[in-house]
Design an enzyme around this catalytic site. Structure first.
Site, PDB file in Angstrom:
ATOM      1  N   GLU A  88       0.807  -1.187   0.173  1.00 19.08           N
ATOM      2  CA  GLU A  88      -0.019  -0.061  -0.117  1.00 19.08           C
ATOM      3  C   GLU A  88       0.847   1.429   0.035  1.00 19.08           C
ATOM      4  O   GLU A  88       1.817   1.474   0.849  1.00 19.08           O
ATOM      5  CB  GLU A  88      -0.967  -0.071   1.076  1.00 19.08           C
ATOM      6  CG  GLU A  88      -2.218   0.626   0.987  1.00 19.08           C
ATOM      7  CD  GLU A  88      -3.188  -0.264   0.073  1.00 19.08           C
ATOM      8  OE1 GLU A  88      -2.949   0.126  -1.105  1.00 19.08           O
ATOM      9  OE2 GLU A  88      -3.487  -1.095   0.352  1.00 19.08           O
ATOM     10  N   TYR A 135      -3.603  12.369   0.060  1.00 17.89           N
ATOM     11  CA  TYR A 135      -3.016  11.476  -0.757  1.00 17.89           C
ATOM     12  C   TYR A 135      -1.959  12.338  -1.641  1.00 17.89           C
ATOM     13  O   TYR A 135      -0.570  11.833  -1.578  1.00 17.89           O
ATOM     14  CB  TYR A 135      -4.124  10.864  -1.591  1.00 17.89           C
ATOM     15  CG  TYR A 135      -3.577   9.940  -2.611  1.00 17.89           C
ATOM     16  CD1 TYR A 135      -3.386   8.649  -2.360  1.00 17.89           C
ATOM     17  CD2 TYR A 135      -2.756  10.248  -4.014  1.00 17.89           C
ATOM     18  CE1 TYR A 135      -2.918   7.625  -3.210  1.00 17.89           C
ATOM     19  CE2 TYR A 135      -2.307   9.427  -4.715  1.00 17.89           C
ATOM     20  CZ  TYR A 135      -2.458   7.858  -4.356  1.00 17.89           C
ATOM     21  OH  TYR A 135      -1.830   7.157  -5.218  1.00 17.89           O
ATOM     22  N   SER A 195     -26.213   7.193 -15.931  1.00 15.96           N
ATOM     23  CA  SER A 195     -25.856   6.411 -14.881  1.00 15.96           C
ATOM     24  C   SER A 195     -26.949   6.168 -13.933  1.00 15.96           C
ATOM     25  O   SER A 195     -27.394   7.135 -13.454  1.00 15.96           O
ATOM     26  CB  SER A 195     -24.583   6.886 -14.127  1.00 15.96           C
ATOM     27  OG  SER A 195     -24.362   6.319 -13.139  1.00 15.96           O
ATOM     28  N   ASP A 222      -4.545   0.825  -9.559  1.00 16.76           N
ATOM     29  CA  ASP A 222      -5.917   0.384  -9.657  1.00 16.76           C
ATOM     30  C   ASP A 222      -6.152   0.298 -11.208  1.00 16.76           C
ATOM     31  O   ASP A 222      -6.890  -0.909 -11.473  1.00 16.76           O
ATOM     32  CB  ASP A 222      -6.751   1.695  -9.176  1.00 16.76           C
ATOM     33  CG  ASP A 222      -6.618   1.826  -7.903  1.00 16.76           C
ATOM     34  OD1 ASP A 222      -5.564   1.091  -7.114  1.00 16.76           O
ATOM     35  OD2 ASP A 222      -6.817   2.877  -7.404  1.00 16.76           O
ATOM     36  N   SER A 266     -11.975   1.690  -5.427  1.00 17.23           N
ATOM     37  CA  SER A 266     -11.735   2.116  -6.975  1.00 17.23           C
ATOM     38  C   SER A 266     -12.906   2.288  -7.930  1.00 17.23           C
ATOM     39  O   SER A 266     -12.430   1.734  -8.981  1.00 17.23           O
ATOM     40  CB  SER A 266     -10.442   1.201  -7.466  1.00 17.23           C
ATOM     41  OG  SER A 266      -9.520   1.885  -8.170  1.00 17.23           O
ATOM     42  N   SER A 267     -13.861   2.789  -7.536  1.00 16.72           N
ATOM     43  CA  SER A 267     -14.773   3.043  -8.407  1.00 16.72           C
ATOM     44  C   SER A 267     -14.416   3.668  -9.717  1.00 16.72           C
ATOM     45  O   SER A 267     -14.831   3.734 -10.857  1.00 16.72           O
ATOM     46  CB  SER A 267     -16.310   3.431  -7.655  1.00 16.72           C
ATOM     47  OG  SER A 267     -15.980   4.647  -7.163  1.00 16.72           O
ATOM     48  N   ASP A 282       2.960   2.358  -4.930  1.00 16.28           N
ATOM     49  CA  ASP A 282       2.833   2.247  -6.667  1.00 16.28           C
ATOM     50  C   ASP A 282       3.365   3.466  -7.016  1.00 16.28           C
ATOM     51  O   ASP A 282       3.564   3.572  -8.398  1.00 16.28           O
ATOM     52  CB  ASP A 282       1.419   1.744  -7.111  1.00 16.28           C
ATOM     53  CG  ASP A 282       0.497   2.959  -6.821  1.00 16.28           C
ATOM     54  OD1 ASP A 282       0.760   3.551  -6.138  1.00 16.28           O
ATOM     55  OD2 ASP A 282      -0.432   2.692  -7.427  1.00 16.28           O
ATOM     56  N   GLU A 332      -6.877  10.979 -14.318  1.00 20.13           N
ATOM     57  CA  GLU A 332      -6.859  11.170 -12.836  1.00 20.13           C
ATOM     58  C   GLU A 332      -5.893  12.307 -12.594  1.00 20.13           C
ATOM     59  O   GLU A 332      -5.927  13.214 -12.107  1.00 20.13           O
ATOM     60  CB  GLU A 332      -6.676  10.040 -12.112  1.00 20.13           C
ATOM     61  CG  GLU A 332      -7.760   9.142 -11.975  1.00 20.13           C
ATOM     62  CD  GLU A 332      -8.067   8.355 -10.712  1.00 20.13           C
ATOM     63  OE1 GLU A 332      -9.059   8.079 -10.253  1.00 20.13           O
ATOM     64  OE2 GLU A 332      -7.232   7.762 -10.199  1.00 20.13           O
TER      65      GLU A 332
HETATM   66  C1  GLA Z   1      -5.119   4.879  -4.431  1.00 26.69           C
HETATM   67  C2  GLA Z   1      -4.342   4.917  -5.620  1.00 26.69           C
HETATM   68  C3  GLA Z   1      -3.466   3.980  -5.972  1.00 26.69           C
HETATM   69  C4  GLA Z   1      -2.691   3.429  -4.835  1.00 26.69           C
HETATM   70  C5  GLA Z   1      -3.411   3.411  -3.420  1.00 26.69           C
HETATM   71  C6  GLA Z   1      -2.571   3.298  -2.271  1.00 26.69           C
HETATM   72  O1  GLA Z   1      -5.874   3.609  -4.693  1.00 26.69           O
HETATM   73  O2  GLA Z   1      -5.280   5.245  -6.678  1.00 26.69           O
HETATM   74  O3  GLA Z   1      -2.718   4.098  -7.210  1.00 26.69           O
HETATM   75  O4  GLA Z   1      -1.459   4.479  -4.425  1.00 26.69           O
HETATM   76  O5  GLA Z   1      -4.297   4.555  -3.260  1.00 26.69           O
HETATM   77  O6  GLA Z   1      -1.695   1.991  -2.263  1.00 26.69           O
END
Ligand code: GLA
Length: 385
Positions: free
Chosen positions: A32, A223, A66, A173, A127-128, A35, A161
């Site tokens: 986690e 983030y 939708s 994701d 991850s929608s 990436d 994104e």
């Molecule tokens: C989100 C981001 C990913 C990753 C995770 C944490 O889901 O979209 O790219 O960085 O957080 O692991």
């Protein structure tokens, strides 16, 4: 779902859909916040996700409806006058992707009617948004016969994104959504973009997903700040070692160089990334050995590190991790970006509680939020159905 989607499509557009597509959500087993540091990740694609029905139009309009955003009605995007998006609603993701396709000389030559339906909880760390982007990319590739690899689709999704939604997310994701494989986890090296599929068919174990229902909008979260810290640290370490990405640094290099980072907070954040990357390599070996007890230990270590060093957990996630371990899970951890979202727990079947009702009640009492529970299985990535 398909039947309802067909009915809805006909109701909205007065025409039968020609094609159907599905794009899954994902959870990350371990690895986690690695990436965007060139590290390893180990996600699976889920069996829940977003469904699309499509029919062809004879004009130059991409119409989107939708079921999750009924109040927004039908959106119409005009292909010929397409501009980059300015908001961060679901339709802005689609508009952003259409714009990226245009930039990449992958034109949409005629209009489409698209209807969307989903069984994926939104803003829940499954991850929608990447599921939606990869779904639309895959659908456009198919409808317009474009020569685009799954990796390209993942990269385009990430681009949208990063560049249009101001979220500096990594590749994990969209990559797993584009490459997912039934009964397998995807072990991805996010720097080299090479991957292995690792068997993940649970027979004596069950993977439980708990949605905290604590809404988490990544754009507003910390983030990007974590991404920035990793970028800064990489630049500092590059003065001392020939590394391309932070995760090229070994644990012993980290110990030798960490003081160059300056403040204690930065050191602790980077410690998480370096050790989480090491843990992910070892956890993958544990999975290959079917050693679920060891795998569970790595999950717990990962959560502790995300909680105390990286500081991306929250009281709701910590509560669920503690309670699931108390109930007999081998491992439990937050999954995804954190700050809310979803927790995963791995149970041996003989210790799986018959009911989670006391936990649901306790959670409601403690946080005044509804707990949603799913069972997760590793499923295929985006596909035509
Ligand atoms: C989100 C981001 C990913 C990753 C995770 C944490 O889901 O979209 O790219 O960085 O957080 O692991």
């Amino acid at each position: 779902m398909k039947k309802n989607l067909n009915t809805l499509h006909q109701e909205i557009y007065k025409v039968k859909p020609k094609d159907h597509y599905f794009s899954p959500g994902r959870i990350n087993l371990i690895g986690e916040h690695t990436d965007y540091a060139g590290g390893y990740v180990l996600p699976i694609a889920l069996s829940i996700g977003i469904y699309a029905a499509v029919s062809v139009r004879d004009d130059k309009v991409i119409a989107v409806y939708s079921d999750d955003f009924k109040d927004q009605g039908i959106h119409e995007i005009h292909i010929e006058t397409l501009e980059p998006p300015t908001g961060n609603d679901y339709i802005d993701y689609i508009q952003g992707l259409l714009h990226k396709f245009k930039r990449e000389q992958c034109p949409c030559t005629h209009g489409l009617n698209i209807t969307l339906m989903s069984d994926l909880p939104k803003a829940s760390g499954v991850s929608s948004s990447a599921a939606l982007l990869v779904l639309i990319g895959y659908l456009l590739r198919d409808q317009f016969n474009l020569d685009l690899s799954p990796l390209k689709l993942a990269r385009y999704a990430r681009f949208v994104e990063n560049h249009y939604l101001n979220l500096h997310s990594g590749i994990m994701d969209p990559f797993v959504i584009a490459h997912g494989k039934q009964d397998h986890a995807i072990y991805l090296n996010s720097e080299r973009m090479t991957y292995e599929t690792i068997p993940f068919k649970l027979t004596d174990h069950t993977l439980i997903l708990m949605n905290t229902n604590k809404p988490r909008t990544l754009v507003d979260s910390d983030y990007n700040d974590r991404v920035y810290t990793v970028q800064q640290a990489t630049r500092i370490f590059q003065n001392y070692r020939p590394i391309e990405a932070l995760c090229d640094l070994s644990v012993s290099d980290f110990h030798q160089l960490k003081d160059r980072l300056g403040d204690a907070k930065t050191i602790q954040r980077i410690e998480h990334v370096i050790f989480e990357n090491e843990r992910t390599k070892q956890a993958k070996e544990a999975l290959l050995d079917h050693d679920f007890t060891l795998f569970g230990d790595f999950m717990v270590q990962s959560h502790e590190s995300l909680r105390y060093l990286y500081e991306v957990s929250c009281p709701e996630l910590d509560y669920l991790v503690t309670e699931n371990l108390r109930l007999g899970a081998l491992g439990a951890r937050m999954t995804g970006a954190g700050f809310g979202g979803t927790m995963i727990a791995l149970y041996p079947n003989e210790r799986l509680p018959k009911t989670f009702q006391p936990l649901i009640d306790g959670y409601l009492k403690a946080f005044n939020r509804r707990l949603e529970i799913f069972t997760a299985t590793a499923s295929d990535g985006v596909n035509k159905r």
